[in-house]
Design a protein around this motif. Structure first.
Motif, mmCIF file in Angstrom:
data_model
loop_
_atom_site.group_PDB
_atom_site.id
_atom_site.type_symbol
_atom_site.label_atom_id
_atom_site.label_comp_id
_atom_site.label_asym_id
_atom_site.label_seq_id
_atom_site.Cartn_x
_atom_site.Cartn_y
_atom_site.Cartn_z
ATOM 1 N N ASP A 90 -0.399 -2.546 -12.142
ATOM 2 C CA ASP A 90 -1.600 -1.807 -12.536
ATOM 3 C C ASP A 90 -1.632 -1.558 -14.038
ATOM 4 O OD1 ASP A 90 -2.494 -1.784 -9.978
ATOM 5 O OD2 ASP A 90 -1.881 0.269 -9.533
ATOM 6 N N SER A 91 -0.481 -1.290 -14.621
ATOM 7 C CA SER A 91 -0.430 -1.029 -16.057
ATOM 8 C C SER A 91 -0.223 -2.318 -16.847
ATOM 9 C CB SER A 91 0.680 -0.025 -16.377
ATOM 10 O OG SER A 91 1.941 -0.586 -16.025
ATOM 11 N N GLU A 92 -0.309 -3.454 -16.145
ATOM 12 C CA GLU A 92 -0.216 -4.788 -16.747
ATOM 13 C C GLU A 92 1.107 -5.052 -17.449
ATOM 14 O OE1 GLU A 92 -3.751 -5.357 -19.024
ATOM 15 O OE2 GLU A 92 -5.024 -5.451 -17.251
ATOM 16 N N THR B 181 0.822 -1.215 0.000
ATOM 17 C CA THR B 181 0.000 0.000 0.000
ATOM 18 C C THR B 181 0.855 1.264 0.000
ATOM 19 O OG1 THR B 181 -0.089 -0.113 2.413
ATOM 20 C CG2 THR B 181 -1.908 -1.126 1.209
ATOM 21 N N ARG C 162 3.890 -1.956 -7.918
ATOM 22 C CA ARG C 162 2.434 -1.951 -8.054
ATOM 23 C C ARG C 162 2.005 -1.175 -9.285
ATOM 24 N NH1 ARG C 162 1.315 0.090 -3.587
ATOM 25 N NH2 ARG C 162 -0.280 1.412 -4.464
ATOM 26 N N ALA C 163 2.725 -0.116 -9.590
ATOM 27 C CA ALA C 163 2.412 0.661 -10.785
ATOM 28 C C ALA C 163 2.533 -0.214 -12.033
ATOM 29 C CB ALA C 163 3.344 1.872 -10.882
ATOM 30 N N ALA D 145 0.773 -9.935 -11.649
ATOM 31 C CA ALA D 145 0.567 -9.818 -10.209
ATOM 32 C C ALA D 145 0.974 -11.095 -9.486
ATOM 33 C CB ALA D 145 -0.896 -9.499 -9.908
#
Ligand SMILES: [Zn+2]
Length: 128
Positions: free
Chosen positions: A76-78, A65, A72-73, A82
């Motif tokens: 998020d942008s694949e 978090t 994580r970015a 994950a």
């Protein structure tokens, strides 16, 4: 690990290809030995995650978090799977746990040593 005599105690095994034909094997049976000093192995097995982690805002980023998390970015942008991050985190947690446990054992041994030495010293002075 199997010694070829059928002593198979492994229940939950994961393999991480390292490239160049090498494979990092994560098994419960190897914990405490195989994961020992494994930071470099984890970094090699998850070089893409490790590279991204260098760009996190915090050096101790858990990629959960924290703000400014590059890992994580990328998820998020694949750009990054994950599941790879989850495996990476899991191995790191295990490694930390093993290291902490070994640390506690060392401290305990050290404390016993100090106790033995001070007992010997007391006996020495008492018997003089
Ligand atoms: Zn991060």
């Amino acid at each position: 690990m199997s010694d070829g005599k059928g002593r198979h105690t492994t229940t939950d095994r994961e393999m991480f290809p390292l490239g160049g034909g090498a494979t990092l094997i994560d098994t419960p049976g190897l914990r405490g030995v195989g994961m020992w000093d494994a930071d470099a192995g984890i970094a090699a097995a998850f070089s893409e995650v490790d590279d991204l982690a260098q760009h996190c805002r915090f050096t101790d980023c858990a990629h959960e978090t924290e703000p400014g998390c590059a890992v994580r970015a990328a998820v998020d942008s694949e750009e990054l799977d994950a599941r790879r991050v989850e495996s990476y985190r899991k191995l790191q947690r295990e490694n930390e746990w093993v290291a902490a446990r070994a640390d506690a054992r060392l401290r305990r041994e050290k404390a016993l040593e100090v106790k033995a030495v001070s007992r010997a010293l007391r006996a020495y002075y008492r018997d003089r």
